[in-house]
Scaffold this motif. Structure first.
Motif, short mmCIF file in Angstrom:
data_model
loop_
_atom_site.label_atom_id
_atom_site.label_comp_id
_atom_site.label_asym_id
_atom_site.label_seq_id
_atom_site.Cartn_x
_atom_site.Cartn_y
_atom_site.Cartn_z
N THR A 168 0.83 -1.21 0.00
CA THR A 168 0.00 0.00 0.00
C THR A 168 0.86 1.27 0.00
O THR A 168 0.49 2.26 -0.60
CB THR A 168 -0.96 0.04 1.20
N PHE A 169 2.02 1.20 0.66
CA PHE A 169 2.91 2.36 0.68
C PHE A 169 3.67 2.50 -0.63
O PHE A 169 3.88 3.60 -1.12
CB PHE A 169 3.89 2.27 1.84
N LEU A 170 4.07 1.37 -1.21
CA LEU A 170 4.83 1.41 -2.45
C LEU A 170 3.96 1.84 -3.64
O LEU A 170 4.47 2.40 -4.60
CB LEU A 170 5.43 0.03 -2.74
N ASP A 171 2.68 1.57 -3.57
CA ASP A 171 1.78 1.90 -4.67
C ASP A 171 1.14 3.28 -4.54
O ASP A 171 0.34 3.66 -5.38
CB ASP A 171 0.66 0.85 -4.76
N ARG A 172 1.49 4.04 -3.52
CA ARG A 172 0.89 5.36 -3.33
C ARG A 172 1.34 6.33 -4.41
O ARG A 172 2.48 6.31 -4.85
CB ARG A 172 1.33 5.95 -1.99
N ALA A 173 0.43 7.19 -4.78
CA ALA A 173 0.80 8.29 -5.67
C ALA A 173 1.54 9.34 -4.83
O ALA A 173 1.32 9.47 -3.62
CB ALA A 173 -0.46 8.90 -6.27
N TRP A 174 2.42 10.06 -5.47
CA TRP A 174 3.20 11.07 -4.74
C TRP A 174 2.28 12.09 -4.08
O TRP A 174 2.52 12.55 -2.97
CB TRP A 174 4.17 11.76 -5.69
N SER A 175 1.18 12.42 -4.73
CA SER A 175 0.25 13.39 -4.17
C SER A 175 -0.45 12.88 -2.91
O SER A 175 -0.98 13.67 -2.13
CB SER A 175 -0.80 13.78 -5.22
N ASP A 176 -0.44 11.57 -2.69
CA ASP A 176 -1.03 10.99 -1.48
C ASP A 176 -0.09 10.99 -0.29
O ASP A 176 -0.51 10.73 0.83
CB ASP A 176 -1.48 9.54 -1.73
N VAL A 177 1.18 11.30 -0.53
CA VAL A 177 2.17 11.32 0.55
C VAL A 177 2.01 12.64 1.30
O VAL A 177 1.98 13.71 0.68
CB VAL A 177 3.60 11.17 -0.01
N PRO A 178 1.91 12.60 2.62
CA PRO A 178 1.75 13.85 3.39
C PRO A 178 2.87 14.85 3.10
O PRO A 178 4.02 14.47 2.88
CB PRO A 178 1.79 13.38 4.84
N ALA A 179 2.52 16.11 3.09
CA ALA A 179 3.47 17.18 2.74
C ALA A 179 4.72 17.16 3.62
O ALA A 179 5.82 17.42 3.14
CB ALA A 179 2.78 18.54 2.84
N GLU A 180 4.56 16.85 4.92
CA GLU A 180 5.75 16.84 5.79
C GLU A 180 6.72 15.73 5.40
O GLU A 180 7.93 15.87 5.58
CB GLU A 180 5.36 16.72 7.27
N HIS B 144 13.79 16.43 -7.18
CA HIS B 144 13.69 15.58 -8.37
C HIS B 144 12.93 14.28 -8.10
O HIS B 144 12.46 13.64 -9.02
CB HIS B 144 15.08 15.27 -8.93
N TYR B 145 12.79 13.89 -6.86
CA TYR B 145 12.10 12.63 -6.53
C TYR B 145 10.64 12.67 -6.96
O TYR B 145 10.14 11.72 -7.55
CB TYR B 145 12.21 12.39 -5.02
N ALA B 146 9.94 13.75 -6.71
CA ALA B 146 8.54 13.88 -7.08
C ALA B 146 8.37 13.83 -8.59
O ALA B 146 7.44 13.21 -9.10
CB ALA B 146 7.95 15.16 -6.51
N ARG B 147 9.25 14.46 -9.33
CA ARG B 147 9.14 14.45 -10.78
C ARG B 147 9.28 13.04 -11.32
O ARG B 147 8.58 12.64 -12.24
CB ARG B 147 10.20 15.36 -11.39
N ARG B 148 10.17 12.25 -10.73
CA ARG B 148 10.39 10.88 -11.20
C ARG B 148 9.16 10.02 -10.91
O ARG B 148 8.78 9.20 -11.72
CB ARG B 148 11.61 10.30 -10.51
#
Length: 70
Positions: A43-55, A63-67
């Protein structure tokens, strides 16, 4: 050596991510632990970057988010 560095654990973890079936009677305890851990992490590996809390996003290089969103 940590558990994650055990060859059987490592193999079980990545076999699980690849969709390999588990044959409990034919695997070691370390392989089983790695296979189960991958399912717990899925569930953590399949998360979209936008679902990861801002902190947490703030801890990664820009560059991690772009990838991930590519």
């Amino acid at each position: 050596m940590s558990q994650q560095q055990q060859p059987d654990y490592h193999e079980g973890f990545f076999d699980s991510l690849d969709g390999e079936p588990l044959f409990e009677n034919e695997c070691s305890a370390d392989y089983l632990a790695g296979w189960l851990a991958a399912h717990e992490c899925r569930t953590f590996l399949d998360r979209a970057w936008s679902d990861v809390p801002a902190e947490l996003q703030a801890r990664f290089p820009a560059h991690y988010a772009r990838r991930l969103d590519a």
